[in-house]
Write a protein that holds these residues in place. Structure first.
Motif, PDB file in Angstrom:
ATOM      1  N   PRO A 177     -66.759 -19.243  60.592  1.00 61.73           N
ATOM      2  CA  PRO A 177     -67.696 -18.323  60.138  1.00 61.73           C
ATOM      3  C   PRO A 177     -67.175 -17.173  59.851  1.00 61.73           C
ATOM      4  N   ALA A 178     -66.018 -16.653  60.203  1.00 60.18           N
ATOM      5  CA  ALA A 178     -65.350 -15.431  59.962  1.00 60.18           C
ATOM      6  C   ALA A 178     -64.527 -15.676  58.599  1.00 60.18           C
ATOM      7  N   ARG A 220     -66.092 -19.945  66.576  1.00 64.80           N
ATOM      8  CA  ARG A 220     -67.448 -19.882  65.804  1.00 64.80           C
ATOM      9  C   ARG A 220     -68.101 -18.420  65.921  1.00 64.80           C
ATOM     10  N   TYR A 221     -67.360 -17.745  66.111  1.00 64.65           N
ATOM     11  CA  TYR A 221     -67.888 -16.300  66.363  1.00 64.65           C
ATOM     12  C   TYR A 221     -68.015 -15.307  65.000  1.00 64.65           C
ATOM     13  N   THR A 222     -68.877 -14.318  65.097  1.00 69.37           N
ATOM     14  CA  THR A 222     -69.148 -13.786  63.897  1.00 69.37           C
ATOM     15  C   THR A 222     -67.832 -12.896  63.558  1.00 69.37           C
ATOM     16  N   VAL A 223     -67.830 -12.332  62.382  1.00 78.21           N
ATOM     17  CA  VAL A 223     -66.402 -11.670  61.878  1.00 78.21           C
ATOM     18  C   VAL A 223     -65.894 -10.544  62.943  1.00 78.21           C
ATOM     19  N   LYS A 224     -66.872  -9.734  63.420  1.00 78.62           N
ATOM     20  CA  LYS A 224     -66.273  -8.598  64.228  1.00 78.62           C
ATOM     21  C   LYS A 224     -65.590  -9.236  65.368  1.00 78.62           C
TER      22      LYS A 224
END
Length: 331
Positions: free
Chosen positions: A37-38, A190-194
């Motif tokens: 995702p990032a 699968r972490y968000t960008v930040k």
């Protein structure tokens, strides 16, 4: 040795001066499990091939991940817009890199090479039915040298020098189990960008450090005892992976694996390039970071589980390891 395989040319951009990522909805559902995702993504599909490319620009270097399926014989044509050094790892198949300015080079499965790549077009024939995973960390030579001040473990790579196109390393580097571990963590993030940027940034640094350690130890032969104790050394690696919260001393590990601390340390580094302490710290920091992102366990409990004296001490080490404030500036 070259290859006579021919096929439809497929342009593969190793860098893009003007990114134009596709929307996740433009990528077929069957590739959903591969999406980070990032990362920004590109997807192309036609009668000859399917190509999923993912990219993160960290500032000092860029990460590219290519999943490529050849339905027919094709010739991948990587295009480099400006001169770069590229750490390249290949998984699932072996291929030949062809360049008009350099001899054909075998890209072996589960091996890494650090390439000097001038601007221009290169050729990589790929047979029908093959599937590859290609991972690149692209960096300019001078930038890599500047990174040594913060990450001294990279110094061995900066000493390599080659004016012409091709591999800077005399021999390919091994994707040892620690490299595999890092790649697995990268691909499954699968972490968000930040939250993902510091995590994947550090994975790239640790991968570069492992390769640099292999370069530094290039002339040290694998000793007979290290070969004979391969199974127990791998068991130790698995133990650390499965128990990242434990702060065992080398003496305790030597007792557990029925050997001396000195012998254990030497054989671990022979097999995996980095020290036991180095990998224990990596595994512990990853575990803590993952638990923090899940937000299911209180910080005080995480500190207790990972055997830190207090939360402040734990957070200082995590922040230092992931360089969180600096990594955030690369988003």
């Amino acid at each position: 040795m070259g290859t006579t395989l021919s096929g439809t040319n497929k342009l593969l951009l190793f860098e893009r001066l003007n990114p134009s990522y596709v929307l996740p909805t433009d990528i077929p559902e069957e590739f959903e499990s591969l999406i980070i995702p990032a990362a920004g993504a590109y997807f192309r599909e036609d009668a000859e091939a399917e190509i999923l490319s993912q990219n993160i620009n960290f500032g000092p270097f860029t990460l590219w991940i290519h999943d490529i399926w050849a339905k027919e014989n094709i010739v991948l044509c990587p295009f480099i817009p400006s001169h770069i050094w590229s750490l390249h790892g290949l998984y699932e198949e072996s291929l030949h890199l062809e360049s008009p300015s350099a001899p054909s080079y075998l890209l072996e499965e589960k091996e890494f090479n650090l390439f000097n790549l001038p601007a221009g077009l290169h050729r990589i024939p790929m047979a029908a039915g093959k599937k590859i995973l290609s991972v690149h960390i692209n960096v300019e030579q001078e930038v890599l040298k500047a990174m040594v001040e913060e990450f001294p473990g990279l110094e061995a790579l900066t000493k390599l020098d080659r004016k012409e196109a091709g591999a800077l390393n005399a021999h390919p580097y091994n994707s040892n189990p620690i490299c595999d571990f890092l790649i697995e963590k990268m691909l499954s993030c699968r972490y968000t960008v930040k939250r993902a940027y510091p995590y994947i940034f550090r994975i790239c640094i640790d991968l570069l450090r492992n390769i640099a350690a292999q370069e530094a130890n290039l002339h040290q032969p694998l000793m007979v005892d290290s070969v004979l104790n391969t199974e127990s050394t791998h068991q130790l690696l698995n133990y650390i992976r499965e128990h990242p919260f434990k702060k065992n001393t080398i003496t305790q590990l030597g007792y557990m694996f029925d050997t001396t601390p000195k012998k254990l340390s030497f054989e671990f580094k022979q097999h995996f390039a980095v020290s036991i302490h180095d990998f224990m710290h990596t595994a512990r920091m990853m575990m803590i970071y993952d638990m923090m992102q899940e937000q299911k366990t209180a910080m005080s409990e995480i500190a207790k589980i990972s055997e830190f004296p207090n939360v402040m001490n734990m957070m200082m080490q995590v922040a230092d390891y992931y360089s969180c404030s600096r990594s955030a500036t690369y988003q």
